[in-house]
Design an enzyme around this catalytic site. Structure first.
Site, PDB file in Angstrom:
ATOM      1  N   SER A 130      35.919  51.987  46.292  1.00 60.78           N
ATOM      2  CA  SER A 130      37.263  51.681  45.825  1.00 60.78           C
ATOM      3  C   SER A 130      37.218  51.194  44.384  1.00 60.78           C
ATOM      4  CB  SER A 130      37.892  50.588  46.708  1.00 60.78           C
ATOM      5  OG  SER A 130      39.064  50.055  46.142  1.00 60.78           O
ATOM      6  N   TYR A 143      36.772  42.247  50.309  1.00 57.64           N
ATOM      7  CA  TYR A 143      36.818  43.707  50.164  1.00 57.64           C
ATOM      8  C   TYR A 143      36.252  44.127  48.813  1.00 57.64           C
ATOM      9  CZ  TYR A 143      38.692  48.452  50.040  1.00 57.64           C
ATOM     10  OH  TYR A 143      38.820  49.812  49.948  1.00 57.64           O
TER      11      TYR A 143
END
Length: 241
Positions: A130, A143
């Site tokens: 990501s 995350y």
């Protein structure tokens, strides 16, 4: 090719499974949700896709490894399964929940990659990452930091495998209107930190910074076919499509 996709029955993973199945690959899909796996298998099989599904929780570090070893070999591993983790200032969120995100996103991906490498003679490992692992994403640090670690894992594995015909790549599918980003953009919470994340996600969507889902899935299909093997160790993004 035989392609194993973790978290391949729902959301972005399901979109990946749909495209790869349509391209004629033999699919092995894992996930925690048995009902979602059954639905994916039934729908893909109805379209003529060769697919099998297995319940395997990335939170169990050995579940995916044992499955890969039992399959007798795969050509491609798509490490897609992940958790979004807790939202809030890092020093205030539940520390066990924060660390569990690493157990799934990093340890789960690493153990799956290790098992694939032990059984592969050639092929590729694709770690879905990501923008959060490249640039800071405050208030979603579990995350963000776990995805940064996966990018570094990719770089190191690629060097260790440079004398073997196994490519290892990080793939950032972009911000897509599904899964984590959709939940962020539609989050309705009184928590000020979750509101901040939601406002940011909506701003990205409303200013056209989301990547079309079809573009993300099609690019993964190209990576699976080996078009980017010469960039082993690198990060592929929608800008490369």
């Amino acid at each position: 090719m035989r392609v194993l996709i973790t978290g391949g029955a729902k959301e972005l993973g399901r979109a990946f499974s749909d495209v790869l199945g349509a391209q004629g690959h033999q699919l092995v899909i894992t996930g925690r949700d048995e009902k979602a796996l059954d639905t994916a298998q039934a729908e893909l099989t109805a379209r003529g896709v060769d697919v099998e599904t297995h319940v395997a929780d990335l939170g169990d570090p050995h579940a995916t490894s044992k499955l890969i070893e039992s399959l007798g070999g795969i050509d491609v591993l798509v490490n897609n399964g992940a958790l979004g983790g807790p939202v809030g200032p890092t020093w205030q969120v539940d520390e066990n929940e924060w660390w569990h995100t690493f157990e799934v996103n990093l340890r789960g991906a690493a153990f799956a990659a290790n098992a694939a490498i032990r059984t592969m003679t050639s092929g590729r490992i694709i770690n879905v990452v990501s923008n959060a692992g490249v640039h800071r994403w405050p208030y979603v640090t579990a995350y963000s930091v776990s995805k940064a670690a996966v990018i570094k894992l990719t770089e190191n594995l690629a060097i260790e495998l440079k004398h073997r015909p196994i490519a290892v790549l990080s793939y950032d599918p972009g911000m897509v209107d599904i899964g984590l980003m959709r939940r962020g953009a539609t989050m309705d919470s009184q928590d000020p930190h979750q509101q901040r994340v939601s406002t940011w996600a909506r701003s990205q969507r409303d200013t056209g910074r989301f990547t079309p889902l079809e573009q993300s899935a099609d690019l993964l299909g190209r990576i699976v076919r080996g078009e980017f093997d010469h960039l082993s160790g690198g990060l592929i993004t929608p800008k490369d499509s």
